[in-house]
Design a protein around this motif. Structure first.
Motif, PDB file in Angstrom:
ATOM      1  N   MET A 119     127.734  43.659 -52.722  1.00  0.00           N
ATOM      2  CA  MET A 119     126.706  44.558 -52.065  1.00  0.00           C
ATOM      3  C   MET A 119     126.490  45.645 -53.111  1.00  0.00           C
ATOM      4  O   MET A 119     125.162  46.008 -53.170  1.00  0.00           O
ATOM      5  N   ALA A 120     127.447  46.297 -53.640  1.00  0.00           N
ATOM      6  CA  ALA A 120     127.277  47.549 -54.568  1.00  0.00           C
ATOM      7  C   ALA A 120     126.251  47.159 -55.615  1.00  0.00           C
ATOM      8  O   ALA A 120     125.581  48.160 -56.002  1.00  0.00           O
ATOM      9  N   SER A 121     126.481  46.354 -56.183  1.00  0.00           N
ATOM     10  CA  SER A 121     125.481  45.834 -57.346  1.00  0.00           C
ATOM     11  C   SER A 121     123.928  45.668 -56.952  1.00  0.00           C
ATOM     12  O   SER A 121     123.054  45.907 -57.855  1.00  0.00           O
ATOM     13  N   LEU A 122     123.773  45.481 -55.817  1.00  0.00           N
ATOM     14  CA  LEU A 122     122.299  45.472 -55.194  1.00  0.00           C
ATOM     15  C   LEU A 122     121.590  46.793 -55.111  1.00  0.00           C
ATOM     16  O   LEU A 122     120.434  46.806 -55.066  1.00  0.00           O
ATOM     17  N   PHE A 123     122.368  47.692 -55.437  1.00  0.00           N
ATOM     18  CA  PHE A 123     121.902  49.227 -55.182  1.00  0.00           C
ATOM     19  C   PHE A 123     122.055  50.131 -56.581  1.00  0.00           C
ATOM     20  O   PHE A 123     122.285  50.981 -56.354  1.00  0.00           O
ATOM     21  N   GLU A 124     122.062  49.320 -57.619  1.00  0.00           N
ATOM     22  CA  GLU A 124     122.356  50.174 -58.732  1.00  0.00           C
ATOM     23  C   GLU A 124     121.015  51.113 -59.016  1.00  0.00           C
ATOM     24  O   GLU A 124     120.240  50.896 -58.592  1.00  0.00           O
ATOM     25  N   GLU A 125     121.270  52.202 -59.840  1.00  0.00           N
ATOM     26  CA  GLU A 125     120.540  53.084 -60.261  1.00  0.00           C
ATOM     27  C   GLU A 125     119.369  52.411 -61.009  1.00  0.00           C
ATOM     28  O   GLU A 125     119.324  51.351 -61.758  1.00  0.00           O
ATOM     29  N   GLY A 126     118.102  52.871 -60.569  1.00  0.00           N
ATOM     30  CA  GLY A 126     116.809  52.082 -60.934  1.00  0.00           C
ATOM     31  C   GLY A 126     116.259  50.969 -60.340  1.00  0.00           C
ATOM     32  O   GLY A 126     115.209  50.416 -60.308  1.00  0.00           O
ATOM     33  N   SER A 127     116.913  50.907 -59.122  1.00  0.00           N
ATOM     34  CA  SER A 127     116.653  49.765 -58.088  1.00  0.00           C
ATOM     35  C   SER A 127     115.913  50.208 -56.909  1.00  0.00           C
ATOM     36  O   SER A 127     115.870  49.310 -56.018  1.00  0.00           O
ATOM     37  N   GLU A 128     115.578  51.536 -56.811  1.00  0.00           N
ATOM     38  CA  GLU A 128     115.014  52.068 -55.653  1.00  0.00           C
ATOM     39  C   GLU A 128     113.732  51.092 -55.225  1.00  0.00           C
ATOM     40  O   GLU A 128     113.055  50.567 -55.959  1.00  0.00           O
ATOM     41  N   GLY A 129     113.488  51.299 -53.891  1.00  0.00           N
ATOM     42  CA  GLY A 129     112.203  50.356 -53.250  1.00  0.00           C
ATOM     43  C   GLY A 129     112.690  49.646 -52.341  1.00  0.00           C
ATOM     44  O   GLY A 129     113.773  49.640 -51.783  1.00  0.00           O
ATOM     45  N   GLY A 130     111.635  48.930 -51.704  1.00  0.00           N
ATOM     46  CA  GLY A 130     112.039  48.406 -50.823  1.00  0.00           C
ATOM     47  C   GLY A 130     112.235  49.174 -49.419  1.00  0.00           C
ATOM     48  O   GLY A 130     111.567  50.219 -49.253  1.00  0.00           O
ATOM     49  N   GLU A 131     113.020  48.485 -48.468  1.00  0.00           N
ATOM     50  CA  GLU A 131     113.576  49.328 -47.174  1.00  0.00           C
ATOM     51  C   GLU A 131     114.333  50.280 -47.305  1.00  0.00           C
ATOM     52  O   GLU A 131     114.968  51.104 -46.568  1.00  0.00           O
ATOM     53  N   ALA A 132     114.985  50.203 -48.725  1.00  0.00           N
ATOM     54  CA  ALA A 132     116.058  51.139 -48.911  1.00  0.00           C
ATOM     55  C   ALA A 132     115.766  52.535 -48.980  1.00  0.00           C
ATOM     56  O   ALA A 132     114.965  52.852 -49.920  1.00  0.00           O
ATOM     57  N   LEU A 133     116.390  53.662 -48.433  1.00  0.00           N
ATOM     58  CA  LEU A 133     115.886  54.829 -48.670  1.00  0.00           C
ATOM     59  C   LEU A 133     116.481  55.558 -49.782  1.00  0.00           C
ATOM     60  O   LEU A 133     117.719  54.956 -50.402  1.00  0.00           O
ATOM     61  N   ASP A 134     115.738  56.442 -50.369  1.00  0.00           N
ATOM     62  CA  ASP A 134     116.207  57.268 -51.502  1.00  0.00           C
ATOM     63  C   ASP A 134     117.463  57.691 -51.637  1.00  0.00           C
ATOM     64  O   ASP A 134     118.222  58.192 -52.314  1.00  0.00           O
ATOM     65  N   LYS A 135     117.684  58.289 -50.183  1.00  0.00           N
ATOM     66  CA  LYS A 135     118.958  58.837 -49.688  1.00  0.00           C
ATOM     67  C   LYS A 135     120.378  57.887 -50.482  1.00  0.00           C
ATOM     68  O   LYS A 135     121.279  58.615 -50.637  1.00  0.00           O
ATOM     69  N   ILE A 136     120.227  56.505 -50.684  1.00  0.00           N
ATOM     70  CA  ILE A 136     121.203  55.672 -51.057  1.00  0.00           C
ATOM     71  C   ILE A 136     121.525  56.535 -52.578  1.00  0.00           C
ATOM     72  O   ILE A 136     122.666  56.365 -52.906  1.00  0.00           O
ATOM     73  N   TRP A 137     120.514  56.759 -53.546  1.00  0.00           N
ATOM     74  CA  TRP A 137     120.838  57.289 -54.821  1.00  0.00           C
ATOM     75  C   TRP A 137     121.111  58.743 -54.737  1.00  0.00           C
ATOM     76  O   TRP A 137     121.475  59.163 -55.824  1.00  0.00           O
ATOM     77  N   ASP A 138     120.652  59.499 -53.899  1.00  0.00           N
ATOM     78  CA  ASP A 138     121.152  60.769 -53.684  1.00  0.00           C
ATOM     79  C   ASP A 138     122.250  61.081 -53.285  1.00  0.00           C
ATOM     80  O   ASP A 138     122.847  62.088 -53.540  1.00  0.00           O
ATOM     81  N   GLU A 139     122.711  60.258 -52.671  1.00  0.00           N
ATOM     82  CA  GLU A 139     124.285  60.422 -51.927  1.00  0.00           C
ATOM     83  C   GLU A 139     125.167  59.283 -52.258  1.00  0.00           C
ATOM     84  O   GLU A 139     125.646  58.588 -51.641  1.00  0.00           O
ATOM     85  N   PRO A 140     125.492  58.846 -53.680  1.00  0.00           N
ATOM     86  CA  PRO A 140     126.120  57.872 -54.178  1.00  0.00           C
ATOM     87  C   PRO A 140     127.490  57.963 -53.703  1.00  0.00           C
ATOM     88  O   PRO A 140     128.114  56.554 -53.398  1.00  0.00           O
ATOM     89  N   GLU A 141     128.138  58.747 -53.459  1.00  0.00           N
ATOM     90  CA  GLU A 141     129.501  58.736 -52.790  1.00  0.00           C
ATOM     91  C   GLU A 141     129.824  58.493 -51.519  1.00  0.00           C
ATOM     92  O   GLU A 141     130.326  57.502 -51.076  1.00  0.00           O
ATOM     93  N   GLU A 142     128.935  59.010 -50.707  1.00  0.00           N
ATOM     94  CA  GLU A 142     128.738  58.532 -49.338  1.00  0.00           C
ATOM     95  C   GLU A 142     128.220  57.002 -49.109  1.00  0.00           C
ATOM     96  O   GLU A 142     128.677  56.515 -48.099  1.00  0.00           O
TER      97      GLU A 142
END
Length: 144
Positions: free
Chosen positions: A73-96
């Motif tokens: 799962m974590a590998s599906l959200f690596e830096e630079g993979s923003e987009g789709g239905e994923a909110l930017d909050k994922i990359w703005d709050e990496p620890e959470e």
């Protein structure tokens, strides 16, 4: 630098930018398809646990698949993979977000363990509800 080499440099940079954006879109598409697969396994397990279908022998396969997705799962959200239905909050709050992903990983691993160890109906249902809660925890905060 003369005009011709400068134009080539600009063209090369433009190609790299476009390729990078295309790669990011492909990753977002791949992530979406992976999430659809998770949803398919989840819905199949739900039908088995509820007794709607007589495929208890398939439970282990679905538990394995969910646990495998928990591992990647974590590998599906690596830096630079923003987009789709994923909110930017994922990359703005990496620890959470990392904690939420870890919850999914733990819940799917526990579900697999319960199924593999022949857990009774109550144990399987409890472990499966934890997987659902982990999914919901992510979707509520990090998905459009």
């Amino acid at each position: 630098m003369s005009k011709s080499p400068r134009k080539l440099l600009h063209a090369a940079v433009a190609v790299l930018v476009v390729a990078s954006l295309a790669a990011s879109e492909e990753i977002a598409d791949y992530r979406h398809e992976s999430m659809e697969a998770i949803g398919g396994h989840f819905q199949s397990v739900l039908k088995i646990v509820r007794g709607d279908v007589p495929f208890e022998s398939h439970l282990s396969m679905h538990a394995d698949a969910l646990a495998d997705y928990g591992e990647i799962m974590a590998s599906l959200f690596e830096e630079g993979s923003e987009g789709g239905e994923a909110l930017d909050k994922i990359w703005d709050e990496p620890e959470e977000f990392g904690e939420v992903v870890e919850n999914f990983k733990d819940a799917t691993a526990e579900f697999k363990e319960v199924v593999d160890n022949g857990g009774d109906e109550g144990e399987v249902s409890t472990a499966f509800r934890a997987v659902g809660a982990a999914c919901k925890g992510c979707h509520d905060s990090y998905r459009e």
